[in-house]
Design a protein around this motif. Structure first.
Motif, PDB file in Angstrom:
ATOM      1  N   LEU A  76       0.835  -1.203   0.000  1.00 13.41           N
ATOM      2  CA  LEU A  76       0.000   0.000   0.000  1.00 13.41           C
ATOM      3  C   LEU A  76       0.873   1.257   0.000  1.00 13.41           C
ATOM      4  O   LEU A  76       0.616   2.209  -0.754  1.00 13.41           O
ATOM      5  N   ALA A  77       1.910   1.251   0.827  1.00 15.08           N
ATOM      6  CA  ALA A  77       2.802   2.410   0.908  1.00 15.08           C
ATOM      7  C   ALA A  77       3.539   2.648  -0.409  1.00 15.08           C
ATOM      8  O   ALA A  77       3.613   3.785  -0.902  1.00 15.08           O
TER       9      ALA A  77
ATOM     10  N   LEU B   3     -11.870  -0.875   8.344  1.00 18.52           N
ATOM     11  CA  LEU B   3     -11.379  -1.286   7.030  1.00 18.52           C
ATOM     12  C   LEU B   3     -12.481  -1.364   5.978  1.00 18.52           C
ATOM     13  O   LEU B   3     -12.266  -0.997   4.815  1.00 18.52           O
ATOM     14  N   ILE B   4     -13.641  -1.832   6.360  1.00 19.89           N
ATOM     15  CA  ILE B   4     -14.721  -2.017   5.397  1.00 19.89           C
ATOM     16  C   ILE B   4     -15.133  -0.696   4.760  1.00 19.89           C
ATOM     17  O   ILE B   4     -15.617  -0.650   3.622  1.00 19.89           O
TER      18      ILE B   4
ATOM     19  N   CYS C  77      -2.950   5.103  -9.270  1.00 22.34           N
ATOM     20  CA  CYS C  77      -4.042   5.297  -8.314  1.00 22.34           C
ATOM     21  C   CYS C  77      -4.896   4.030  -8.215  1.00 22.34           C
ATOM     22  O   CYS C  77      -5.293   3.615  -7.120  1.00 22.34           O
ATOM     23  N   GLN C  78      -5.168   3.419  -9.365  1.00 25.83           N
ATOM     24  CA  GLN C  78      -5.947   2.182  -9.368  1.00 25.83           C
ATOM     25  C   GLN C  78      -5.199   1.074  -8.629  1.00 25.83           C
ATOM     26  O   GLN C  78      -5.828   0.247  -7.948  1.00 25.83           O
ATOM     27  N   ASN C  79      -3.883   1.051  -8.745  1.00 25.32           N
ATOM     28  CA  ASN C  79      -3.098   0.045  -8.016  1.00 25.32           C
ATOM     29  C   ASN C  79      -3.289   0.186  -6.508  1.00 25.32           C
ATOM     30  O   ASN C  79      -3.321  -0.814  -5.781  1.00 25.32           O
ATOM     31  N   VAL C  80      -3.402   1.431  -6.038  1.00 22.15           N
ATOM     32  CA  VAL C  80      -3.667   1.657  -4.619  1.00 22.15           C
ATOM     33  C   VAL C  80      -5.038   1.096  -4.250  1.00 22.15           C
ATOM     34  O   VAL C  80      -5.207   0.445  -3.218  1.00 22.15           O
TER      35      VAL C  80
ATOM     36  N   ASP D 242      -8.384  -3.137  -1.720  1.00 22.40           N
ATOM     37  CA  ASP D 242      -9.305  -4.267  -1.844  1.00 22.40           C
ATOM     38  C   ASP D 242      -8.727  -5.538  -1.233  1.00 22.40           C
ATOM     39  O   ASP D 242      -9.444  -6.320  -0.580  1.00 22.40           O
ATOM     40  N   THR D 243      -7.441  -5.761  -1.454  1.00 22.95           N
ATOM     41  CA  THR D 243      -6.782  -6.947  -0.896  1.00 22.95           C
ATOM     42  C   THR D 243      -6.803  -6.920   0.622  1.00 22.95           C
ATOM     43  O   THR D 243      -7.106  -7.930   1.286  1.00 22.95           O
TER      44      THR D 243
END
Length: 206
Positions: free
Chosen positions: A80-81, A136-137, A191-194, A199-200
């Protein structure tokens, strides 16, 4: 599954990374490029944001290396970072190309890209606030919006390149503008990768 009474240092650092990213993207979007000197100022300031972001990543890695237990998988924290850092690196790199080209013109397509990137970083920062609060949700809606903004940037890319080749006659400007468009779309991909990393984390922990 988390204690809500105590601030988690990993989540707090992820929030700092997100807030630095958000501030940098807003600065880039708000800055009015009117001269080469202004372009240099923008580039220098974004380089400072990038350096601050790198320092936060370094701090996080040190924490991960020293900690026996983490609130979620350490690989997910680092992923994430790093993905957030990719966005900041991408924005800084794009502005560096503006300076390299001495390009003081920002067209409507570039503004559209930046608008969606800024909106995405707003959503990322909001999601990291939920993570810091151990909710988290609540990150899910933000991830959905980020992916929608990335799709919008795909549309902007297709339209911008089509119009560029239809109307621009100067081959140098075609090369410069196409490069900038593609870099901005790549930032939207980051941004989508974040969002995917979020989601993971939700899937594994919420």
């Amino acid at each position: 599954m988390f204690s809500t009474k105590k601030e988690d240092p990993f989540f707090a650092t992820l929030l700092k990374i997100a807030e630095n990213l958000k501030e940098a993207s807003h600065y880039a979007d708000d800055f009015k490029i009117t001269s080469i000197a202004g372009l240099k100022e923008l580039s220098v300031t974004l380089k400072k944001y990038e350096t601050d972001g790198d320092s936060l990543i370094h701090d996080l890695i040190q924490m991960l290396n020293k900690s026996f237990m983490t609130p979620i998988e350490r690989e997910d924290i680092l992923e994430l970072a790093v993905r957030m850092d990719d966005i900041l690196d991408g924005v800084e790199g794009c502005i560096a190309h503006f300076e390299m080209f001495s390009l003081t013109e920002v067209d409507d397509y570039m503004r559209d890209f930046l608008k969606y990137i800024v909106l995405s970083t707003d959503e990322i920062a909001a999601a990291m606030q939920h993570l810091a609060n151990k909710k988290l949700i609540n990150m899910r809606d933000h991830a959905i919006l980020i992916k929608d903004y990335e799709r919008k940037c795909d549309e902007v890319l297709r339209t911008s390149i089509k119009q560029l080749f239809l109307h621009e006659k100067d081959p140098i400007r075609i090369i410069q503008f196409k490069d900038i468009y593609e870099q901005l779309e790549e930032v939207a991909d980051y941004c989508q990768n974040v969002a995917n990393a979020m989601d993971t984390i939700i899937m594994r922990n919420a």
